[in-house]
Enzyme design. Structure first.
Site, PDB file in Angstrom:
ATOM      1  N   GLU A   1       0.837  -1.215   0.000  1.00 46.14           N
ATOM      2  CA  GLU A   1       0.000   0.000   0.000  1.00 46.14           C
ATOM      3  C   GLU A   1       0.865   1.256   0.000  1.00 46.14           C
ATOM      4  O   GLU A   1       0.535   2.262  -0.632  1.00 46.14           O
ATOM      5  CB  GLU A   1      -0.960  -0.004   1.188  1.00 46.14           C
ATOM      6  CG  GLU A   1      -1.874  -1.227   1.291  1.00 46.14           C
ATOM      7  CD  GLU A   1      -2.549  -1.641   0.000  1.00 46.14           C
ATOM      8  OE1 GLU A   1      -2.739  -0.783  -0.894  1.00 46.14           O
ATOM      9  OE2 GLU A   1      -2.883  -2.827  -0.137  1.00 46.14           O
TER      10      GLU A   1
ATOM     11  N   TYR B   1      -1.191  -8.123 -11.002  1.00 44.40           N
ATOM     12  CA  TYR B   1      -0.259  -8.074  -9.875  1.00 44.40           C
ATOM     13  C   TYR B   1       1.036  -8.825 -10.183  1.00 44.40           C
ATOM     14  O   TYR B   1       2.110  -8.238 -10.257  1.00 44.40           O
ATOM     15  CB  TYR B   1      -0.887  -8.692  -8.615  1.00 44.40           C
ATOM     16  CG  TYR B   1      -1.975  -7.853  -7.998  1.00 44.40           C
ATOM     17  CD1 TYR B   1      -3.256  -7.803  -8.560  1.00 44.40           C
ATOM     18  CD2 TYR B   1      -1.754  -7.115  -6.847  1.00 44.40           C
ATOM     19  CE1 TYR B   1      -4.254  -7.044  -7.985  1.00 44.40           C
ATOM     20  CE2 TYR B   1      -2.751  -6.357  -6.261  1.00 44.40           C
ATOM     21  CZ  TYR B   1      -3.999  -6.323  -6.839  1.00 44.40           C
ATOM     22  OH  TYR B   1      -4.982  -5.561  -6.274  1.00 44.40           O
TER      23      TYR B   1
HETATM   24  N1  BES Z   1      -5.714  -1.186  -4.708  1.00 47.62           N
HETATM   25  C1  BES Z   1      -5.771  -2.513  -4.219  1.00 47.62           C
HETATM   26  C2  BES Z   1      -7.142  -2.927  -3.775  1.00 47.62           C
HETATM   27  C3  BES Z   1      -8.158  -2.929  -4.881  1.00 47.62           C
HETATM   28  C4  BES Z   1      -7.860  -3.436  -6.123  1.00 47.62           C
HETATM   29  C5  BES Z   1      -9.411  -2.422  -4.644  1.00 47.62           C
HETATM   30  C6  BES Z   1      -8.805  -3.410  -7.109  1.00 47.62           C
HETATM   31  C7  BES Z   1     -10.363  -2.391  -5.643  1.00 47.62           C
HETATM   32  C8  BES Z   1     -10.063  -2.885  -6.888  1.00 47.62           C
HETATM   33  C9  BES Z   1      -4.804  -2.726  -3.059  1.00 47.62           C
HETATM   34  O1  BES Z   1      -3.618  -2.006  -3.171  1.00 47.62           O
HETATM   35  C10 BES Z   1      -4.386  -4.169  -3.081  1.00 47.62           C
HETATM   36  O2  BES Z   1      -3.827  -4.587  -4.050  1.00 47.62           O
HETATM   37  N2  BES Z   1      -4.664  -4.890  -2.017  1.00 47.62           N
HETATM   38  C11 BES Z   1      -4.241  -6.243  -1.862  1.00 47.62           C
HETATM   39  C12 BES Z   1      -2.925  -6.240  -1.148  1.00 47.62           C
HETATM   40  C13 BES Z   1      -2.014  -7.368  -1.443  1.00 47.62           C
HETATM   41  C14 BES Z   1      -1.734  -7.566  -2.894  1.00 47.62           C
HETATM   42  C15 BES Z   1      -0.710  -7.211  -0.674  1.00 47.62           C
HETATM   43  C16 BES Z   1      -5.306  -6.948  -1.080  1.00 47.62           C
HETATM   44  O3  BES Z   1      -6.271  -6.310  -0.669  1.00 47.62           O
HETATM   45  O4  BES Z   1      -5.234  -8.152  -0.873  1.00 47.62           O
HETATM   46 ZN    ZN Z   2      -2.508  -2.750  -4.771  1.00 44.68          ZN
END
Ligand code: BES
Ligand code: ZN
Length: 635
Positions: free
Chosen positions: A333, A416
């Site tokens: 984050e 990702y």
């Molecule tokens: N920005 C994302 C969360 C998100 C993605 C919300 C797409 C809505 C739509 C956040 O940074 C994220 O990737 N969170 C992951 C963290 C993990 C990859 C370390 C999560 O929530 O699991």
């Molecule tokens: Zn993210």
């Protein structure tokens, strides 16, 4: 409300003493101001199909919210003042709205403006166009409310909090949910500064993804008013709010954490490396430009692991393990403060520009703070995850290109992990020094601006690649625009998990239990749980659980892997634990797959899934509900 900042005044280098109202009227007289507003991209691939806005005609540059939080009615109610920038001949401005209850729209002087709310598209959450006749107005005042069904907002009952006494509210804007509580142009390519005045009942505290201004004002009616400012233009999905019985604990000079009092000590201990992480990130890719980096650990209903809301990362409490083993989440984050928040995907089909670059950056922070071994292990888990996805959907599935023009697909390993391995591959070919210099200039040169895959590619060609031979070795276009994993992928070091992989083989051959499991890192334990044979008898599962204490682990990533394994094998003794987990936790990444696993078990699992979901659905955020609804509606 009194305006805290005048957007265009702010954009003028040093006219700090200009009063807000004047500055707005001066806008047209100071053409230089326009140059400092984040540009709108107009190339075809930068056109966001998830918005109704036509920013090239008329766009929002600043949002000023004045809202009351009504916990009894689960309603947000008040006004939004929008400063707009329009072409001289523009007749109207188009905003996004999904379910907003509009009471009136006027200009700043209170003159009523005509508006229409178009037909709502039922698919995809796009909502409806809110078209307003400008009639010369430069500022709009929208009086409105967001009702309890606003998809961005989750109103928690006291029972859903740790303290159990006060209600709680949080928002989740990404990707296109903020149009359910803020009437603006809800597109990542249309950056806006914003400010807010929020009132809430005592003793609740309010935080937002902007800088809190001074102490809350006691209104004398049992309520307090809180003020916030975000003076840097941000994509509107990053406007976020949380309110509840929360306290703050400082970490370092510019870092701290909010949480419910009962959670705060554990939360504070878990995030203790945050200041070091910010320093590591700055050393890699340049100054942290947002001032403070605070976090809030929310109740477990929060649908994500984390959300990179500027100056206030939102976190699930389920990452707390007691040993900081899941704080790759914080690195992630935090990294978004560059990749995502500074340089933002202009369209959601390019979300790898946010998530993939961030996942790479996350791994670099982990390496800097915890060393190579931990970073390599976490990278190896990432590689396993993209491999698994590609094995499942096929190497040539079109959705596995980094840049997709289709609908935004949530939570996929492509954006990702494939994104991260793209950058790891480039790094391995050009060398770390050149790569880091390139990525830093990418952030610097596109700071506070939207970007596309095409721009990323062009920038690499212009500022990184040195020869045609090198371009050939990099396979950039293949990585970005073609499905699957290109042949030049830099695979993770197989030595990262040598010991665990040997233990997996020993277990598969003779059910040998690894004697030192308890001493392993969490990544090692996850590697083991993810790789042992999937098909297990009840006796085998009982033995494994007994030996390794799987069902009583305090690490939710590991607990999740155990529950998945157990439910996939119709292991009855795990059902109560799964049920308790699903009743407490709303994180979609855990909840959706557990329901899916039950659902896949046909006659055994489907009644269990239905029974549990009947109880838990109303406790989930709309994002989690939507995911599980799809599972339980599937064949
Ligand atoms: N920005 C994302 C969360 C998100 C993605 C919300 C797409 C809505 C739509 C956040 O940074 C994220 O990737 N969170 C992951 C963290 C993990 C990859 C370390 C999560 O929530 O699991
Ligand atoms: Zn993210």
């Amino acid at each position: 409300m009194r305006r805290l900042i005048a957007p265009l005044a702010l954009l003028l280098a040093s006219t700090a003493c200009t009063t807000p109202g004047e500055a707005i009227n001066e806008r047209m007289a100071v053409p230089d101001a326009f140059a400092r507003i984040a540009p709108i991209l107009t190339t075809p691939e930068a056109v966001d199909t998830s918005t109704y806005a036509q920013p090239q005609v008329a766009r929002v540059v600043h949002v000023a919210l004045d809202l009351d939080l009504d916990f009894a009615a689960q309603r947000v109610d008040g006004t939004a003042m929008l400063d707009i920038l329009a072409e001289p001949d523009a007749q109207e401005i188009v905003l996004d709205s999904k379910g907003l209850q509009i009471a009136a729209i006027t200009d700043e002087a209170g003159r009523a403006l005509d508006y229409t709310v178009g037909e709502e598209v039922t698919q995809g959450g796009k909502g409806a166009p809110l078209t307003i006749q400008l009639d010369g107005a430069k500022t709009l005042r929208i009086e409105y409310a967001a009702a309890s069904d606003a998809a961005a907002l989750q109103w928690l009952s006291p029972e859903q909090t740790e303290g159990g006494v006060h209600p709680f509210l949080f928002s989740q804007g990404q990707a296109i949910l903020n149009r359910t509580w803020i009437p603006t142009q809800d597109s990542p390519g249309i950056r806006q500064t914003w400010e807010a005045r929020i009132t809430a009942p005592k003793p609740l505290d309010v935080v937002m993804s902007g800088v809190r201004q001074g102490e809350p004002e006691d209104l004398g009616n049992g309520r307090r008013a809180f003020r916030f400012v975000m003076d840097k233009p941000v994509p509107p999905y990053l406007i976020a709010i949380a309110a509840g019985d929360i306290d703050f604990a400082p970490i370092g000079p510019r870092t701290g954490v909010w949480a419910e009092p009962a959670t705060l000590p554990r939360a504070r201990a878990e995030v203790g490396d945050t200041e070091e992480m910010v320093e590591a990130a700055e050393a890699l890719y340049g100054e942290y430009r947002w001032g403070r980096y605070d976090m809030i650990v929310l109740p477990p209903a929060f649908p994500y692991g984390g959300m990179e809301n500027p100056v206030m990362t939102f976190l699930t409490p389920t990452f707390i393990a007691g040993d900081r083993s899941n704080n790759g989440l914080i690195a992630h984050e935090l990294a978004h403060s560059w990749s995502g928040n500074l340089v933002t995907n202009a369209v959601w089909g390019d979300s790898w520009l946010n998530e993939g670059v961030t996942t790479y950056f996350e791994n670099r922070i982990m390496e800097a703070v915890y060393g190579k071994k931990r970073a390599e292990q976490e990278a190896a888990l990432m590689f396993a995850s993209i491999r698994e996805t590609l094995d499942e959907v096929g190497e040539d599935a079109p959705g596995t290109a980094l840049s997709t023009d289709g609908e935004y697909e949530l939570g996929s390993a492509v954006a990702y992990e494939k994104g991260a391995f793209f950058l790891m591959t480039v790094e391995s070919i050009v060398g770390r020094e050149r790569f880091d210099a390139w990525l830093r200039q990418w952030f610097d040169n596109h700071a506070f601006q939207p970007a596309t895959s095409e721009m990323f590619y062009e920038d690499m060609m212009a500022n990184l690649v040195r020869s045609e031979a090198e371009a050939e070795r990099l396979m950039l276009r293949e990585w970005i625009f073609e499905p699957g994993l290109p042949a030049n992928v830099a695979k993770p070091d197989p030595a990262a998990f040598a010991e665990v992989d040997a233990a997996v083989r020993a277990y598969a051959a003779s059910e040998a239990i690894p004697g030192d499991y308890a001493d392993w890192t969490s990544a090692e334990r996850q590697r083991f749980l993810d790789n042992i044979p999937k098909d297990r008898s009840a006796a085998q599962l009982a033995a494994l659980n007994e030996a390794l204490g799987l069902s009583s682990t305090g690490n939710n990533e590991e607990l999740f892997l155990w529950l998945e394994l157990a439910l996939a094998n119709r292991y009855e003794p795990a059902v109560p634990k799964a049920e308790a987990f699903l009743a407490r936790v709303g994180r979609a990444k855990f909840v959706r797959p557990l329901f899916q696993t039950l659902w896949d078990q046909g006659d055994w699992g489907r009644p269990i899934a239905q029974r549990i979901y009947a109880d838990t659905r109303s406790s989930y955020h709309s994002v989690t509900q939507a995911g599980v609804d799809r599972v339980l509606a599937s064949e």
